[in-house]
Design an enzyme around this catalytic site. Structure first.
Site, short mmCIF file in Angstrom:
data_model
loop_
_atom_site.label_atom_id
_atom_site.label_comp_id
_atom_site.label_asym_id
_atom_site.label_seq_id
_atom_site.Cartn_x
_atom_site.Cartn_y
_atom_site.Cartn_z
N ARG A 1 0.83 -1.22 0.00
CA ARG A 1 0.00 0.00 0.00
C ARG A 1 0.86 1.27 0.00
O ARG A 1 0.48 2.28 0.60
CB ARG A 1 -0.96 0.03 1.19
CG ARG A 1 -1.87 -1.15 1.31
CD ARG A 1 -2.87 -1.26 0.16
NE ARG A 1 -3.64 -2.48 0.30
CZ ARG A 1 -3.28 -3.64 -0.27
NH1 ARG A 1 -2.23 -3.72 -1.07
NH2 ARG A 1 -4.01 -4.72 -0.07
N SER B 1 -10.77 -0.45 3.68
CA SER B 1 -10.10 -0.80 4.94
C SER B 1 -9.57 0.45 5.61
O SER B 1 -8.90 1.27 4.98
CB SER B 1 -8.92 -1.73 4.66
OG SER B 1 -9.40 -2.95 4.17
N GLU C 1 -4.80 2.98 6.71
CA GLU C 1 -4.67 2.79 5.26
C GLU C 1 -5.36 3.96 4.56
O GLU C 1 -4.90 4.44 3.53
CB GLU C 1 -5.31 1.46 4.84
CG GLU C 1 -5.11 1.17 3.36
CD GLU C 1 -5.49 -0.27 2.98
OE1 GLU C 1 -5.17 -1.21 3.73
OE2 GLU C 1 -6.10 -0.43 1.91
C1 LIG Z 1 -15.69 -0.89 -0.83
C2 LIG Z 1 -14.20 -0.67 -0.96
C3 LIG Z 1 -13.36 -1.75 -1.16
C4 LIG Z 1 -11.97 -1.57 -1.28
N1 LIG Z 1 -11.17 -2.65 -1.48
C5 LIG Z 1 -9.84 -2.48 -1.62
C6 LIG Z 1 -8.99 -3.60 -1.86
O1 LIG Z 1 -9.41 -4.74 -1.95
N2 LIG Z 1 -7.66 -3.35 -2.00
C7 LIG Z 1 -7.12 -2.10 -1.92
O2 LIG Z 1 -5.90 -1.94 -2.07
N3 LIG Z 1 -7.91 -1.03 -1.70
C8 LIG Z 1 -9.25 -1.18 -1.55
N4 LIG Z 1 -10.05 -0.09 -1.31
C9 LIG Z 1 -9.45 1.25 -1.17
C10 LIG Z 1 -9.33 2.04 -2.48
O3 LIG Z 1 -10.28 1.60 -3.44
C11 LIG Z 1 -7.92 1.93 -3.06
O4 LIG Z 1 -6.97 2.47 -2.18
C12 LIG Z 1 -7.79 2.65 -4.41
O5 LIG Z 1 -6.51 2.39 -4.92
C13 LIG Z 1 -8.01 4.15 -4.35
O6 LIG Z 1 -8.23 4.58 -5.68
P1 LIG Z 1 -9.00 5.95 -5.99
O7 LIG Z 1 -8.97 6.15 -7.46
O8 LIG Z 1 -10.33 5.95 -5.36
O9 LIG Z 1 -8.03 6.97 -5.27
P2 LIG Z 1 -8.43 8.11 -4.23
O10 LIG Z 1 -9.08 7.51 -3.04
O11 LIG Z 1 -9.14 9.19 -4.93
O12 LIG Z 1 -6.97 8.61 -3.81
C14 LIG Z 1 -6.12 7.73 -3.08
C15 LIG Z 1 -4.69 8.26 -3.19
O13 LIG Z 1 -4.28 8.21 -4.55
C16 LIG Z 1 -3.91 9.51 -4.99
N5 LIG Z 1 -4.27 9.61 -6.40
C17 LIG Z 1 -5.47 9.35 -6.97
N6 LIG Z 1 -5.39 9.53 -8.29
C18 LIG Z 1 -4.12 9.93 -8.55
C19 LIG Z 1 -3.41 10.32 -9.73
N7 LIG Z 1 -3.98 10.30 -10.92
N8 LIG Z 1 -2.13 10.72 -9.58
C20 LIG Z 1 -1.51 10.74 -8.39
N9 LIG Z 1 -2.12 10.38 -7.24
C21 LIG Z 1 -3.41 9.98 -7.34
C22 LIG Z 1 -4.63 10.48 -4.08
O14 LIG Z 1 -3.98 11.74 -4.05
C23 LIG Z 1 -4.54 9.73 -2.77
O15 LIG Z 1 -3.26 9.90 -2.23
C24 LIG Z 1 -11.43 -0.26 -1.20
C25 LIG Z 1 -12.29 0.84 -1.01
C26 LIG Z 1 -13.65 0.64 -0.89
C27 LIG Z 1 -14.55 1.83 -0.70
#
Ligand SMILES: Cc1cc2nc3c(=O)[nH]c(=O)nc-3n(C[C@H](O)[C@H](O)[C@H](O)COP(=O)(O)OP(=O)(O)OC[C@H]3O[C@@H](n4cnc5c(N)ncnc54)[C@H](O)[C@@H]3O)c2cc1C
Length: 329
Positions: free
Chosen positions: A179, A230, A323
């Site tokens: 992560r 998480s 996380e």
């Molecule tokens: C129901 C649910 C289930 C989930 N299951 C998992 C799982 O199984 N495994 C897991 O690892 N995570 C899981 N997550 C957490 C989440 O989906 C992940 O961490 C995911 O990678 C975040 O992606 P996002 O596009 O929503 O990023 P955001 O939440 O919008 O941002 C997260 C981080 O990424 C950065 N970021 C986003 N886009 C960019 C970009 N283009 N350039 C630079 N930085 C960027 C943001 O600044 C921030 O630091 C889950 C979340 C939910 C709600």
């Protein structure tokens, strides 16, 4: 709120709860959705002129946004371009950072391109997943990444944007770990897109795996409530901590894998399932999820997180680490 020389797609005072899966948080001073490199650069030029901090979001699925919002520019990346090139062993894909993981997995499955089935049900963009090195079922996005295209930001000491430059970052420079990545650690990059390598797969097998993953998530995760996935990382335990836990909890050996114990299991053992603060609650379904039961505030989540960490420290001498990421605090 419109300011001189403000690009058309930049809006003022936009509620961020609409852009976070937790459905909470205050407003962004400025907010902008961008679909390509030119739009991203135009938004950044505006941020430089106005001396703004910049925060980039994808699906907002890993964020706890402050009730006070974000005093700067929030950039939402929506580039969902897909370019593919077949090779002898598989497919090289050039993907925009705004692609949604589940959609990619479903689209690739139809074309017999395998390797992203494990992402089905993670509500993430590719950019967010690369930043967090998202993972599930023993797999991580870093395994498929070859190169990342990003704008590297130069920040003033007060974190205002001063300048930026286009960069191509090879996988071994990305510092991927559990992560974690260069992008998460430094908060200085805006990922525009990435090159992934995926192999050819069996379409029917991939379809079954995707369906199984989606069903597992429906069964085990509280998708009926807004949440941010998480809350805590799964802690890695020392030998001493393992000894203590195996004496206290009879089922410890069943859940501890390679010295890592699920944070949700610890929270459940501490009797915190269903614990409520204001409008938020530790999920009854999965104790590592905090859910918004309606009118939850970020402040409620902060208090609940602090209470969970304290209870786990006292009961098991283990320090949990978040996380989810705090924005605007
Ligand atoms: C129901 C649910 C289930 C989930 N299951 C998992 C799982 O199984 N495994 C897991 O690892 N995570 C899981 N997550 C957490 C989440 O989906 C992940 O961490 C995911 O990678 C975040 O992606 P996002 O596009 O929503 O990023 P955001 O939440 O919008 O941002 C997260 C981080 O990424 C950065 N970021 C986003 N886009 C960019 C970009 N283009 N350039 C630079 N930085 C960027 C943001 O600044 C921030 O630091 C889950 C979340 C939910 C709600």
């Amino acid at each position: 709120m419109k300011t001189e020389n403000m690009p058309e797609n930049i809006k003022g005072n936009i509620p961020l709860k609409d852009y976070s899966t937790f459905k909470m948080g205050g407003a962004a001073k400025y907010f902008c959705t961008v679909k390509n490199e030119e739009e991203t650069k135009a938004a950044l030029d505006f941020a430089i002129t106005k001396q703004l901090r910049v925060f980039v979001i994808g699906r907002g699925s890993n964020l706890l946004i402050s009730d006070d919002g974000f005093d700067g520019l929030v950039l939402k990346i929506e580039d969902s371009s897909v370019k593919s090139e077949a090779t002898k062993d598989g497919v090289v894909l050039n993907l925009g950072a705004g692609n949604l993981l589940t959609k990619l997995a479903l689209d690739f499955q139809k074309e017999s391109i395998g390797g992203l089935e494990w992402t089905a049900g993670i509500p993430a963009t590719l950019g967010g997943a690369i930043c967090s090195n998202a993972g599930a079922n023993g797999k991580e996005i870093s395994e498929s990444v070859r190169e990342v295209r990003a704008l590297e930001m130069e920040l003033a000491p007060e974190k205002y944007l001063e300048s930026y430059a286009l960069r191509s970052i090879k996988k071994d420079e990305c510092a991927f770990a559990y992560r974690k990545s260069l992008f998460k650690d430094t908060k200085k990059f805006i990922i525009l897109g990435a090159t992934l390598f995926l192999s050819r797969g069996d379409s029917d097998k991939a379809k079954k795996e995707i369906e199984k993953n989606l069903e597992n998530r429906r069964q085990k995760q509280p998708i009926e409530y807004p949440n941010a996935g998480s809350t805590f990382k799964n802690p890695v335990l020392s030998e001493e901590q393992k000894d203590k836990l195996s004496q206290k909890c009879p089922h410890f050996a069943d859940v501890c894998k390679n010295s890592t114990v699920p944070a949700g299991w610890l929270i459940e053992q501490a009797g915190l399932k269903g614990k409520k603060i204001g409008g938020v609650m530790v999920s009854e379904k999965h104790a590592n999820f905090i859910v918004n039961t309606g009118e939850g505030k970020a402040e409620d989540v902060v208090i609940l997180i602090s209470l969970i960490k304290q209870k786990i420290r006292i009961k098991f001498s283990i320090q949990l680490h978040e996380e989810i990421e705090y924005v605007g605090f």
